[in-house]
Design an enzyme around this catalytic site. Structure first.
Site, short mmCIF file in Angstrom:
data_model
loop_
_atom_site.label_atom_id
_atom_site.label_comp_id
_atom_site.label_asym_id
_atom_site.label_seq_id
_atom_site.Cartn_x
_atom_site.Cartn_y
_atom_site.Cartn_z
N SER A 136 4.70 -7.04 4.24
CA SER A 136 5.22 -7.22 5.60
C SER A 136 6.09 -8.47 5.68
O SER A 136 5.96 -9.39 4.87
CB SER A 136 4.06 -7.35 6.58
OG SER A 136 3.43 -8.60 6.39
N CYS B 103 9.74 1.43 3.77
CA CYS B 103 10.65 0.43 4.34
C CYS B 103 12.09 0.95 4.37
O CYS B 103 12.97 0.26 4.87
CB CYS B 103 10.56 -0.90 3.59
SG CYS B 103 11.08 -0.79 1.89
N PHE C 258 0.81 -1.22 0.00
CA PHE C 258 0.00 0.00 0.00
C PHE C 258 0.84 1.27 0.00
O PHE C 258 0.34 2.34 -0.33
CB PHE C 258 -0.94 0.01 1.22
CG PHE C 258 -0.27 0.44 2.50
CD1 PHE C 258 -0.21 1.78 2.84
CD2 PHE C 258 0.31 -0.49 3.35
CE1 PHE C 258 0.42 2.19 4.02
CE2 PHE C 258 0.95 -0.09 4.51
CZ PHE C 258 1.00 1.25 4.84
#
Lengths: 497, 64
Positions: free
Chosen positions: A235, A291, A158
Protein backbone atom coordinates in the site's frame (compact mmCIF):
# COMPACT_ATOMS: atom_id res chain seq x y z
CA UNK A 1 -17.26 -27.58 -15.12
CA UNK A 2 -15.67 -29.89 -12.58
CA UNK A 3 -13.55 -28.45 -9.83
CA UNK A 4 -9.82 -28.92 -10.42
CA UNK A 5 -7.96 -30.98 -7.84
CA UNK A 6 -6.47 -28.97 -4.99
CA UNK A 7 -2.70 -29.41 -4.57
CA UNK A 8 -2.88 -28.31 -0.92
CA UNK A 9 -4.81 -31.01 0.89
CA UNK A 10 -3.87 -30.46 4.50
CA UNK A 11 -2.98 -27.48 6.65
CA UNK A 12 0.72 -28.03 7.29
CA UNK A 13 2.80 -25.69 9.38
CA UNK A 14 5.14 -23.67 7.18
CA UNK A 15 8.81 -23.31 7.98
CA UNK A 16 11.33 -20.63 7.15
CA UNK A 17 14.00 -21.37 4.54
CA UNK A 18 17.27 -20.11 5.97
CA UNK A 19 20.75 -21.02 4.80
CA UNK A 20 19.41 -23.90 2.70
CA UNK A 21 17.56 -25.48 5.64
CA UNK A 22 13.86 -25.61 6.48
CA UNK A 23 13.70 -24.19 9.98
CA UNK A 24 10.76 -24.21 12.37
CA UNK A 25 9.93 -20.73 13.65
CA UNK A 26 9.53 -19.94 17.32
CA UNK A 27 6.98 -17.26 16.52
CA UNK A 28 3.21 -17.33 16.85
CA UNK A 29 1.21 -19.23 14.26
CA UNK A 30 -1.57 -17.80 12.06
CA UNK A 31 -4.06 -19.64 9.88
CA UNK A 32 -3.96 -19.24 6.10
CA UNK A 33 -7.53 -19.48 4.83
CA UNK A 34 -8.79 -20.25 1.33
CA UNK A 35 -11.26 -17.38 0.79
CA UNK A 36 -13.52 -19.43 -1.48
CA UNK A 37 -14.09 -22.30 0.94
CA UNK A 38 -13.10 -20.59 4.23
CA UNK A 39 -11.03 -23.69 5.03
CA UNK A 40 -7.64 -23.39 6.71
CA UNK A 41 -5.01 -24.53 4.21
CA UNK A 42 -1.81 -23.77 6.12
CA UNK A 43 -0.38 -22.41 9.32
CA UNK A 44 2.15 -19.64 8.88
CA UNK A 45 4.60 -18.45 11.53
CA UNK A 46 5.01 -14.84 12.55
CA UNK A 47 8.79 -15.02 12.70
CA UNK A 48 10.87 -13.29 15.34
CA UNK A 49 13.66 -10.73 15.09
CA UNK A 50 16.21 -13.46 15.86
CA UNK A 51 14.98 -15.40 12.87
CA UNK A 52 15.29 -12.53 10.40
CA UNK A 53 18.74 -11.85 11.86
CA UNK A 54 19.68 -15.50 11.28
CA UNK A 55 18.53 -15.23 7.66
CA UNK A 56 20.62 -12.09 7.12
CA UNK A 57 23.61 -13.86 8.63
CA UNK A 58 23.14 -16.88 6.32
CA UNK A 59 22.75 -14.64 3.27
CA UNK A 60 25.77 -12.58 4.24
CA UNK A 61 27.84 -15.73 4.63
CA UNK A 62 26.72 -17.04 1.22
CA UNK A 63 27.45 -13.77 -0.59
CA UNK A 64 31.25 -13.89 -1.20
CA UNK A 65 31.16 -17.30 -2.91
CA UNK A 66 28.00 -16.55 -4.86
CA UNK A 67 29.33 -13.22 -5.99
CA UNK A 68 32.51 -14.92 -7.22
CA UNK A 69 30.52 -17.51 -9.17
CA UNK A 70 30.67 -16.56 -12.85
CA UNK A 71 27.42 -15.00 -14.09
CA UNK A 72 27.10 -17.73 -16.69
CA UNK A 73 27.13 -20.34 -13.91
CA UNK A 74 24.63 -18.36 -11.84
CA UNK A 75 22.43 -18.25 -14.93
CA UNK A 76 22.52 -22.05 -15.14
CA UNK A 77 20.77 -22.24 -11.77
CA UNK A 78 18.14 -19.89 -13.16
CA UNK A 79 17.75 -22.00 -16.31
CA UNK A 80 17.20 -25.05 -14.11
CA UNK A 81 14.73 -23.11 -11.99
CA UNK A 82 12.85 -22.11 -15.15
CA UNK A 83 12.61 -25.79 -16.15
CA UNK A 84 11.31 -26.75 -12.71
CA UNK A 85 8.75 -23.95 -12.77
CA UNK A 86 7.48 -25.24 -16.12
CA UNK A 87 7.28 -28.77 -14.71
CA UNK A 88 5.25 -27.52 -11.76
CA UNK A 89 3.35 -24.83 -13.65
CA UNK A 90 -0.14 -26.15 -12.97
CA UNK A 91 0.56 -27.03 -9.35
CA UNK A 92 1.96 -23.55 -8.65
CA UNK A 93 -1.04 -21.96 -10.37
CA UNK A 94 -3.55 -23.96 -8.36
CA UNK A 95 -1.75 -23.12 -5.11
CA UNK A 96 -2.20 -19.43 -5.93
CA UNK A 97 -5.90 -19.93 -6.50
CA UNK A 98 -6.23 -21.79 -3.21
CA UNK A 99 -4.34 -19.21 -1.18
CA UNK A 100 -5.64 -16.08 -2.89
CA UNK A 101 -8.99 -16.93 -4.47
CA UNK A 102 -8.26 -15.73 -8.02
CA UNK A 103 -9.46 -17.77 -10.98
CA UNK A 104 -7.22 -20.51 -12.29
CA UNK A 105 -6.77 -18.63 -15.56
CA UNK A 106 -5.56 -15.58 -13.62
CA UNK A 107 -3.20 -17.79 -11.63
CA UNK A 108 -1.81 -19.37 -14.80
CA UNK A 109 -1.22 -15.89 -16.18
CA UNK A 110 0.52 -14.93 -12.96
CA UNK A 111 2.74 -18.01 -13.06
CA UNK A 112 3.68 -17.25 -16.66
CA UNK A 113 4.59 -13.63 -15.82
CA UNK A 114 6.71 -14.83 -12.90
CA UNK A 115 8.56 -17.35 -15.06
CA UNK A 116 9.21 -14.68 -17.68
CA UNK A 117 11.24 -12.74 -15.12
CA UNK A 118 13.36 -15.82 -14.48
CA UNK A 119 13.83 -16.16 -18.25
CA UNK A 120 14.95 -12.55 -18.61
CA UNK A 121 17.35 -12.89 -15.68
CA UNK A 122 18.94 -15.89 -17.44
CA UNK A 123 20.49 -13.31 -19.77
CA UNK A 124 22.55 -11.88 -16.91
CA UNK A 125 25.99 -12.44 -18.51
CA UNK A 126 24.98 -9.80 -21.05
CA UNK A 127 22.59 -7.77 -18.91
CA UNK A 128 25.17 -6.86 -16.28
CA UNK A 129 27.96 -5.92 -18.67
CA UNK A 130 29.56 -2.55 -18.12
CA UNK A 131 30.99 -0.24 -20.77
CA UNK A 132 34.33 1.30 -21.60
CA UNK A 133 36.14 4.06 -23.48
CA UNK A 134 39.71 3.94 -24.66
CA UNK A 135 42.00 6.95 -24.49
CA UNK A 136 39.93 9.25 -22.34
CA UNK A 137 43.30 10.99 -22.12
CA UNK A 138 46.48 9.95 -23.80
CA UNK A 139 47.15 6.30 -22.87
CA UNK A 140 44.39 6.22 -20.26
CA UNK A 141 41.29 4.00 -20.48
CA UNK A 142 38.12 4.18 -18.43
CA UNK A 143 35.46 1.56 -17.84
CA UNK A 144 32.45 0.75 -15.70
CA UNK A 145 31.89 -2.60 -14.05
CA UNK A 146 28.68 -3.58 -12.33
CA UNK A 147 29.04 -5.33 -9.00
CA UNK A 148 26.51 -6.87 -6.61
CA UNK A 149 26.05 -5.26 -3.21
CA UNK A 150 25.24 -8.09 -0.81
CA UNK A 151 21.94 -8.93 0.86
CA UNK A 152 18.54 -7.60 -0.25
CA UNK A 153 15.10 -7.86 1.34
CA UNK A 154 12.05 -8.51 -0.83
CA UNK A 155 8.62 -7.88 0.68
CA UNK A 156 5.64 -9.20 -1.25
CA UNK A 157 1.96 -8.19 -1.23
CA UNK A 158 -1.14 -10.41 -1.05
CA UNK A 159 -2.56 -9.80 -4.52
CA UNK A 160 0.07 -11.56 -6.67
CA UNK A 161 1.73 -13.92 -4.21
CA UNK A 162 3.86 -15.84 -6.70
CA UNK A 163 4.73 -13.26 -9.37
CA UNK A 164 5.61 -10.07 -7.50
CA UNK A 165 8.65 -11.37 -5.57
CA UNK A 166 9.85 -12.62 -8.97
CA UNK A 167 9.90 -9.04 -10.29
CA UNK A 168 13.03 -8.67 -8.13
CA UNK A 169 14.49 -11.91 -6.81
CA UNK A 170 15.76 -13.45 -10.10
CA UNK A 171 17.66 -10.24 -10.95
CA UNK A 172 19.05 -9.94 -7.43
CA UNK A 173 20.52 -13.44 -7.39
CA UNK A 174 21.53 -13.36 -11.06
CA UNK A 175 23.68 -10.31 -10.37
CA UNK A 176 25.35 -12.12 -7.47
CA UNK A 177 23.38 -10.86 -4.47
CA UNK A 178 21.58 -12.96 -1.88
CA UNK A 179 17.92 -12.43 -1.00
CA UNK A 180 15.51 -12.79 1.87
CA UNK A 181 11.89 -12.92 0.76
CA UNK A 182 9.07 -12.14 3.15
CA UNK A 183 5.87 -13.29 1.48
CA UNK A 184 2.56 -11.82 2.57
CA UNK A 185 1.45 -13.88 5.57
CA UNK A 186 -2.03 -14.06 4.01
CA UNK A 187 -0.71 -15.94 0.96
CA UNK A 188 2.63 -17.59 1.80
CA UNK A 189 2.17 -20.98 0.13
CA UNK A 190 3.33 -20.34 -3.43
CA UNK A 191 6.53 -18.68 -2.17
CA UNK A 192 7.16 -21.66 0.12
CA UNK A 193 6.76 -24.01 -2.86
CA UNK A 194 8.94 -21.75 -5.01
CA UNK A 195 11.72 -21.93 -2.41
CA UNK A 196 11.58 -25.75 -2.56
CA UNK A 197 12.11 -25.55 -6.33
CA UNK A 198 14.90 -22.99 -5.88
CA UNK A 199 16.61 -25.46 -3.57
CA UNK A 200 16.19 -28.23 -6.16
CA UNK A 201 17.55 -25.95 -8.90
CA UNK A 202 20.98 -25.96 -7.30
CA UNK A 203 21.32 -22.55 -5.71
CA UNK A 204 23.83 -22.79 -2.86
CA UNK A 205 22.61 -22.44 0.74
CA UNK A 206 21.91 -18.88 1.85
CA UNK A 207 21.47 -17.34 -1.60
CA UNK A 208 17.66 -17.53 -1.51
CA UNK A 209 15.97 -17.35 1.90
CA UNK A 210 12.34 -17.10 2.93
CA UNK A 211 11.21 -15.74 6.28
CA UNK A 212 7.48 -15.69 6.97
CA UNK A 213 5.91 -13.10 9.18
CA UNK A 214 4.74 -9.55 9.53
CA UNK A 215 5.88 -6.26 10.93
CA UNK A 216 8.72 -7.71 13.03
CA UNK A 217 10.32 -9.22 9.93
CA UNK A 218 9.84 -6.02 7.91
CA UNK A 219 11.32 -3.87 10.67
CA UNK A 220 14.12 -6.38 11.11
CA UNK A 221 14.98 -5.96 7.44
CA UNK A 222 14.68 -2.17 7.49
CA UNK A 223 16.89 -1.78 10.54
CA UNK A 224 19.52 -4.39 9.71
CA UNK A 225 22.84 -2.78 8.74
CA UNK A 226 23.77 -5.74 6.52
CA UNK A 227 20.74 -5.41 4.26
CA UNK A 228 21.71 -3.22 1.32
CA UNK A 229 18.27 -2.55 -0.09
CA UNK A 230 14.59 -3.38 -0.07
CA UNK A 231 12.16 -4.11 -2.89
CA UNK A 232 8.63 -3.64 -1.59
CA UNK A 233 5.19 -3.81 -3.16
CA UNK A 234 2.15 -2.93 -1.06
CA UNK A 235 0.00 0.00 0.00
CA UNK A 236 1.03 3.63 -0.45
CA UNK A 237 1.03 4.52 3.28
CA UNK A 238 3.46 1.67 4.00
CA UNK A 239 5.54 2.32 0.85
CA UNK A 240 5.87 6.04 1.58
CA UNK A 241 5.79 6.37 5.37
CA UNK A 242 7.57 3.18 6.40
CA UNK A 243 9.66 1.58 3.67
CA UNK A 244 10.87 4.63 1.72
CA UNK A 245 11.36 6.75 4.82
CA UNK A 246 13.22 4.12 6.82
CA UNK A 247 15.41 3.11 3.87
CA UNK A 248 16.36 6.77 3.53
CA UNK A 249 17.26 6.94 7.21
CA UNK A 250 19.34 3.77 7.08
CA UNK A 251 20.96 4.44 3.70
CA UNK A 252 19.41 1.54 1.85
CA UNK A 253 18.47 1.32 -1.79
CA UNK A 254 14.72 1.18 -2.19
CA UNK A 255 11.99 0.23 -4.58
CA UNK A 256 8.68 1.03 -2.87
CA UNK A 257 5.67 0.40 -5.06
CA UNK A 258 2.42 1.64 -3.59
CA UNK A 259 -1.25 1.74 -4.44
CA UNK A 260 -3.32 3.01 -7.33
CA UNK A 261 -6.67 4.49 -8.32
CA UNK A 262 -6.52 4.17 -12.09
CA UNK A 263 -8.58 5.80 -14.82
CA UNK A 264 -9.79 4.39 -18.11
CA UNK A 265 -10.74 7.09 -20.61
CA UNK A 266 -13.30 6.21 -23.29
CA UNK A 267 -13.33 8.45 -26.35
CA UNK A 268 -16.50 8.62 -28.47
CA UNK A 269 -14.58 7.00 -31.35
CA UNK A 270 -13.55 3.95 -29.29
CA UNK A 271 -14.10 0.53 -30.81
CA UNK A 272 -16.89 -0.56 -28.48
CA UNK A 273 -16.78 -4.25 -29.46
CA UNK A 274 -13.11 -4.49 -28.41
CA UNK A 275 -13.38 -2.09 -25.48
CA UNK A 276 -16.09 -3.81 -23.42
CA UNK A 277 -14.21 -7.13 -22.90
CA UNK A 278 -11.06 -5.16 -22.03
CA UNK A 279 -13.01 -3.23 -19.39
CA UNK A 280 -14.32 -6.44 -17.83
CA UNK A 281 -10.84 -7.80 -17.15
CA UNK A 282 -9.46 -4.39 -16.21
CA UNK A 283 -12.07 -3.52 -13.58
CA UNK A 284 -13.11 -6.98 -12.36
CA UNK A 285 -10.15 -9.27 -13.14
CA UNK A 286 -8.39 -10.56 -10.01
CA UNK A 287 -11.57 -9.31 -8.28
CA UNK A 288 -10.21 -5.79 -8.67
CA UNK A 289 -7.27 -6.54 -6.38
CA UNK A 290 -4.65 -5.33 -8.82
CA UNK A 291 -2.68 -2.08 -8.83
CA UNK A 292 -3.26 -1.94 -12.60
CA UNK A 293 -7.06 -2.34 -12.34
CA UNK A 294 -9.32 0.33 -13.69
CA UNK A 295 -11.14 2.10 -10.86
CA UNK A 296 -12.83 5.02 -12.59
CA UNK A 297 -14.20 5.09 -16.12
CA UNK A 298 -14.22 8.51 -17.78
CA UNK A 299 -16.54 8.69 -20.76
CA UNK A 300 -15.67 11.65 -22.99
CA UNK A 301 -18.24 13.62 -25.01
CA UNK A 302 -21.67 15.12 -24.72
CA UNK A 303 -23.51 12.59 -26.86
CA UNK A 304 -26.12 11.11 -24.50
CA UNK A 305 -26.96 8.41 -27.02
CA UNK A 306 -23.38 7.10 -27.09
CA UNK A 307 -23.10 7.23 -23.30
CA UNK A 308 -26.38 5.44 -22.66
CA UNK A 309 -25.75 2.69 -25.19
CA UNK A 310 -22.18 2.22 -23.98
CA UNK A 311 -23.15 2.02 -20.32
CA UNK A 312 -26.09 -0.32 -21.05
CA UNK A 313 -23.59 -2.67 -22.71
CA UNK A 314 -21.10 -2.34 -19.82
CA UNK A 315 -23.76 -3.04 -17.19
CA UNK A 316 -25.29 -5.94 -19.12
CA UNK A 317 -21.92 -7.63 -19.66
CA UNK A 318 -20.77 -7.01 -16.09
CA UNK A 319 -23.97 -8.46 -14.64
CA UNK A 320 -23.23 -11.77 -16.38
CA UNK A 321 -19.79 -12.32 -14.80
CA UNK A 322 -19.71 -15.80 -13.25
CA UNK A 323 -18.60 -15.75 -9.61
CA UNK A 324 -17.30 -18.72 -7.64
CA UNK A 325 -14.35 -20.86 -6.62
CA UNK A 326 -11.41 -20.09 -8.90
CA UNK A 327 -10.63 -23.79 -9.28
CA UNK A 328 -13.86 -24.14 -11.30
CA UNK A 329 -12.65 -23.26 -14.80
CA UNK A 330 -15.99 -21.74 -15.78
CA UNK A 331 -15.68 -19.09 -13.05
CA UNK A 332 -14.70 -15.57 -14.18
CA UNK A 333 -14.31 -13.85 -10.80
CA UNK A 334 -13.25 -15.32 -7.48
CA UNK A 335 -13.76 -14.05 -3.94
CA UNK A 336 -11.89 -11.21 -2.28
CA UNK A 337 -8.87 -12.29 -0.25
CA UNK A 338 -10.71 -12.01 3.06
CA UNK A 339 -13.79 -10.78 4.88
CA UNK A 340 -12.13 -7.58 6.11
CA UNK A 341 -11.30 -6.53 2.55
CA UNK A 342 -14.89 -7.23 1.51
CA UNK A 343 -16.17 -5.01 4.32
CA UNK A 344 -13.75 -2.24 3.42
CA UNK A 345 -14.94 -2.25 -0.18
CA UNK A 346 -18.58 -2.23 0.89
CA UNK A 347 -17.68 0.82 2.98
CA UNK A 348 -16.37 2.53 -0.16
CA UNK A 349 -19.54 1.69 -2.10
CA UNK A 350 -21.61 3.20 0.70
CA UNK A 351 -19.44 6.31 0.85
CA UNK A 352 -19.87 6.75 -2.91
CA UNK A 353 -23.64 6.61 -2.57
CA UNK A 354 -23.55 9.06 0.35
CA UNK A 355 -21.43 11.46 -1.68
CA UNK A 356 -23.97 11.45 -4.53
CA UNK A 357 -23.00 8.62 -6.87
CA UNK A 358 -25.84 6.66 -8.48
CA UNK A 359 -25.79 2.92 -7.90
CA UNK A 360 -26.27 1.26 -11.27
CA UNK A 361 -25.23 -2.31 -10.42
CA UNK A 362 -25.12 -3.46 -6.80
CA UNK A 363 -22.61 -6.21 -6.08
CA UNK A 364 -23.58 -6.36 -2.42
CA UNK A 365 -27.00 -7.86 -2.97
CA UNK A 366 -28.08 -11.25 -4.33
CA UNK A 367 -24.60 -12.46 -5.19
CA UNK A 368 -24.98 -15.54 -7.35
CA UNK A 369 -22.12 -17.87 -6.41
CA UNK A 370 -21.60 -20.86 -8.65
CA UNK A 371 -21.32 -23.88 -6.34
CA UNK A 372 -22.00 -24.29 -2.66
CA UNK A 373 -19.65 -21.89 -0.90
CA UNK A 374 -19.99 -19.52 2.05
CA UNK A 375 -20.47 -15.93 0.88
CA UNK A 376 -18.01 -14.63 3.51
CA UNK A 377 -15.48 -13.21 1.05
CA UNK A 378 -17.56 -12.88 -2.11
CA UNK A 379 -18.69 -9.56 -3.52
CA UNK A 380 -20.31 -9.03 -6.90
CA UNK A 381 -19.19 -6.36 -9.36
CA UNK A 382 -20.56 -2.91 -8.59
CA UNK A 383 -21.04 0.07 -10.93
CA UNK A 384 -21.57 3.61 -9.67
CA UNK A 385 -22.42 6.44 -12.07
CA UNK A 386 -22.32 10.22 -11.64
CA UNK A 387 -19.08 10.06 -9.69
CA UNK A 388 -16.96 13.19 -9.34
CA UNK A 389 -13.18 13.61 -8.99
CA UNK A 390 -13.40 14.68 -5.33
CA UNK A 391 -15.22 11.54 -4.13
CA UNK A 392 -13.38 9.02 -1.96
CA UNK A 393 -14.20 6.26 -4.46
CA UNK A 394 -12.13 8.17 -7.04
CA UNK A 395 -9.33 9.56 -4.88
CA UNK A 396 -8.64 6.53 -2.66
CA UNK A 397 -7.56 3.04 -3.64
CA UNK A 398 -10.55 0.68 -3.38
CA UNK A 399 -8.85 -2.55 -4.52
CA UNK A 400 -12.09 -4.32 -5.30
CA UNK A 401 -14.57 -5.12 -8.10
CA UNK A 402 -16.05 -1.67 -8.48
CA UNK A 403 -16.35 0.75 -11.39
CA UNK A 404 -17.02 4.43 -10.87
CA UNK A 405 -18.21 6.26 -13.97
CA UNK A 406 -17.99 9.95 -14.78
CA UNK A 407 -18.61 12.02 -17.90
CA UNK A 408 -16.46 14.87 -19.18
CA UNK A 409 -16.72 17.19 -22.18
CA UNK A 410 -13.33 16.59 -23.77
CA UNK A 411 -9.98 14.83 -23.53
CA UNK A 412 -8.24 17.78 -21.83
CA UNK A 413 -10.71 17.59 -18.98
CA UNK A 414 -10.18 13.82 -18.69
CA UNK A 415 -6.39 14.21 -18.54
CA UNK A 416 -6.71 16.94 -15.92
CA UNK A 417 -8.77 14.63 -13.71
CA UNK A 418 -6.20 11.84 -14.10
CA UNK A 419 -3.36 14.18 -13.25
CA UNK A 420 -5.02 15.70 -10.18
CA UNK A 421 -5.56 12.29 -8.59
CA UNK A 422 -3.14 11.41 -5.77
CA UNK A 423 -2.14 8.15 -7.51
CA UNK A 424 -0.29 7.78 -10.81
CA UNK A 425 0.18 4.12 -11.46
CA UNK A 426 -1.66 3.13 -14.66
CA UNK A 427 -4.12 4.97 -16.87
CA UNK A 428 -5.49 4.01 -20.26
CA UNK A 429 -7.34 5.50 -23.19
CA UNK A 430 -9.61 3.71 -25.65
CA UNK A 431 -9.81 5.50 -28.98
CA UNK A 432 -9.48 5.04 -32.75
CA UNK A 433 -7.79 8.42 -33.10
CA UNK A 434 -3.98 8.55 -33.07
CA UNK A 435 -3.91 12.20 -32.12
CA UNK A 436 -5.99 11.61 -28.98
CA UNK A 437 -3.84 8.61 -28.08
CA UNK A 438 -0.65 10.61 -28.57
CA UNK A 439 -1.96 13.53 -26.53
CA UNK A 440 -2.96 11.18 -23.70
CA UNK A 441 0.40 9.38 -23.71
CA UNK A 442 2.23 12.71 -23.76
CA UNK A 443 0.30 14.52 -21.04
CA UNK A 444 -0.98 12.01 -18.54
CA UNK A 445 1.06 11.64 -15.34
CA UNK A 446 1.12 7.90 -15.06
CA UNK A 447 3.82 5.26 -14.78
CA UNK A 448 2.10 2.78 -17.08
CA UNK A 449 -0.02 4.08 -19.96
CA UNK A 450 -2.41 1.96 -21.99
CA UNK A 451 -3.67 2.74 -25.47
CA UNK A 452 -6.58 0.41 -26.13
CA UNK A 453 -5.16 -1.81 -23.36
CA UNK A 454 -7.14 -2.35 -20.16
CA UNK A 455 -4.42 -3.86 -17.97
CA UNK A 456 -1.13 -2.10 -18.61
CA UNK A 457 1.13 -4.85 -17.27
CA UNK A 458 4.73 -4.36 -18.43
CA UNK A 459 6.52 -7.46 -19.68
CA UNK A 460 9.51 -8.75 -17.71
CA UNK A 461 11.99 -6.99 -20.01
CA UNK A 462 10.39 -3.58 -19.30
CA UNK A 463 10.29 -1.83 -15.94
CA UNK A 464 7.11 -2.08 -13.90
CA UNK A 465 6.79 1.64 -13.68
CA UNK A 466 4.76 3.90 -11.42
CA UNK A 467 4.90 7.58 -10.51
CA UNK A 468 4.27 9.90 -7.58
CA UNK A 469 1.79 8.54 -5.06
CA UNK A 470 2.16 5.06 -6.49
CA UNK A 471 5.93 4.71 -6.42
CA UNK A 472 8.77 5.82 -4.16
CA UNK A 473 12.32 5.36 -5.38
CA UNK A 474 14.14 5.82 -8.68
CA UNK A 475 14.72 2.46 -10.35
CA UNK A 476 11.85 0.03 -10.80
CA UNK A 477 11.48 -3.74 -10.69
CA UNK A 478 11.94 -5.97 -13.75
CA UNK A 479 14.42 -5.98 -16.63
CA UNK A 480 17.36 -3.61 -16.98
CA UNK A 481 16.19 -1.30 -14.19
CA UNK A 482 16.20 -4.21 -11.74
CA UNK A 483 19.72 -5.14 -12.85
CA UNK A 484 20.82 -1.58 -12.15
CA UNK A 485 19.04 -1.55 -8.79
CA UNK A 486 20.83 -4.69 -7.66
CA UNK A 487 24.29 -3.60 -8.81
CA UNK A 488 26.70 -0.78 -8.07
CA UNK A 489 28.54 0.97 -10.88
CA UNK A 490 32.25 0.97 -10.25
CA UNK A 491 34.34 3.21 -12.49
CA UNK A 492 37.94 2.26 -13.20
CA UNK A 493 40.43 4.60 -14.84
CA UNK A 494 43.72 2.95 -15.75
CA UNK A 495 47.10 3.92 -17.08
CA UNK A 496 50.00 1.48 -17.51
CA UNK A 497 53.34 3.16 -17.10
CA UNK B 1 6.62 -37.71 -47.27
CA UNK B 2 3.58 -35.77 -46.12
CA UNK B 3 3.37 -32.15 -47.19
CA UNK B 4 2.61 -29.30 -44.83
CA UNK B 5 -0.79 -27.84 -45.69
CA UNK B 6 -1.52 -25.58 -42.73
CA UNK B 7 0.44 -23.78 -40.04
CA UNK B 8 -1.62 -22.12 -37.31
CA UNK B 9 -0.47 -20.19 -34.27
CA UNK B 10 -2.53 -20.73 -31.12
CA UNK B 11 -2.55 -19.09 -27.72
CA UNK B 12 -2.48 -22.03 -25.34
CA UNK B 13 -4.82 -21.39 -22.37
CA UNK B 14 -3.15 -24.07 -20.27
CA UNK B 15 0.25 -22.39 -20.27
CA UNK B 16 -0.41 -18.86 -21.52
CA UNK B 17 2.09 -19.27 -24.36
CA UNK B 18 2.00 -19.32 -28.15
CA UNK B 19 2.34 -22.65 -29.96
CA UNK B 20 2.10 -23.81 -33.57
CA UNK B 21 -0.16 -26.50 -34.98
CA UNK B 22 1.11 -28.02 -38.21
CA UNK B 23 -1.25 -30.04 -40.41
CA UNK B 24 -0.10 -32.34 -43.24
CA UNK B 25 -1.84 -33.57 -46.38
CA UNK B 26 -2.03 -37.15 -45.08
CA UNK B 27 -4.21 -35.99 -42.17
CA UNK B 28 -1.48 -36.08 -39.56
CA UNK B 29 -0.57 -33.11 -37.42
CA UNK B 30 2.16 -31.92 -35.05
CA UNK B 31 2.32 -29.52 -32.14
CA UNK B 32 5.38 -27.27 -32.12
CA UNK B 33 5.85 -25.68 -28.73
CA UNK B 34 8.83 -24.98 -26.51
CA UNK B 35 6.97 -26.43 -23.54
CA UNK B 36 5.77 -29.67 -25.13
CA UNK B 37 8.11 -31.73 -22.96
CA UNK B 38 6.94 -30.08 -19.75
CA UNK B 39 3.26 -30.49 -20.66
CA UNK B 40 3.54 -34.05 -22.03
CA UNK B 41 0.20 -35.78 -22.51
CA UNK B 42 -1.67 -32.95 -20.84
CA UNK B 43 -1.23 -30.77 -23.96
CA UNK B 44 -4.80 -30.22 -25.19
CA UNK B 45 -3.68 -29.83 -28.81
CA UNK B 46 -2.13 -33.31 -28.95
CA UNK B 47 -5.58 -34.78 -28.50
CA UNK B 48 -7.37 -32.31 -30.74
CA UNK B 49 -5.46 -29.94 -33.04
CA UNK B 50 -8.61 -27.80 -33.28
CA UNK B 51 -8.93 -27.53 -29.49
CA UNK B 52 -10.65 -24.39 -28.26
CA UNK B 53 -10.89 -23.70 -24.56
CA UNK B 54 -14.47 -23.44 -23.31
CA UNK B 55 -13.22 -20.88 -20.82
CA UNK B 56 -13.92 -17.21 -21.32
CA UNK B 57 -12.32 -14.57 -19.10
CA UNK B 58 -15.42 -12.41 -19.20
CA UNK B 59 -18.98 -12.70 -20.49
CA UNK B 60 -19.28 -12.21 -24.23
CA UNK B 61 -20.38 -8.77 -25.31
CA UNK B 62 -23.13 -9.03 -27.86
CA UNK B 63 -23.98 -5.76 -29.61
CA UNK B 64 -27.71 -5.17 -29.94
Amino acid sequence: MALLEEPIKEARRLKNFIGGEWVESKGEIKDVVNPATCQTIAKVPVSTKDEIDAAVEAAKEAFPDWRATPPVARARCLFRLKELLEEHFEELSRIQTQEHGKTIDESRGETRRGIENVEVACGIPTLMMGYNAEDIASGIDEYVIRQPLGVFGIIGPFNFPFMIPLWSAPYAVATGNCVIIKPSSEVPLSQARLAELVDEAGFPPGVWNVVHGGRTVVNGMLDHPDIQGIAFVGSTPTARDVIYKRCGETGKRVIAQGGAANFIVIMPDANVRATIPALMTSFFGNTGQRCLSGQTLIVVGEDDGFYNNFMDAVVDTTSRIIIGNGLDESVQMGPLRDKEKREKIIGYIESGIQEGAKLRLDGRANIKIRGDYPDTCFLGPTILENVTPDMRIVREEIFGPTMGVMRVKNLDEAIEICNENPYHNADAIFTSDGKSAREFQYSVISGNVGINIGIVAPMAFFPFSGMAGSFYGILHTQGQEAVRFFTESKVVIQRWL
Amino acid sequence: MARLVEKRRVNCPARHVNAFILKYDDGSFAVKCGLIKACGDSCPYLEDPNYKSPFSRAPKYEPK
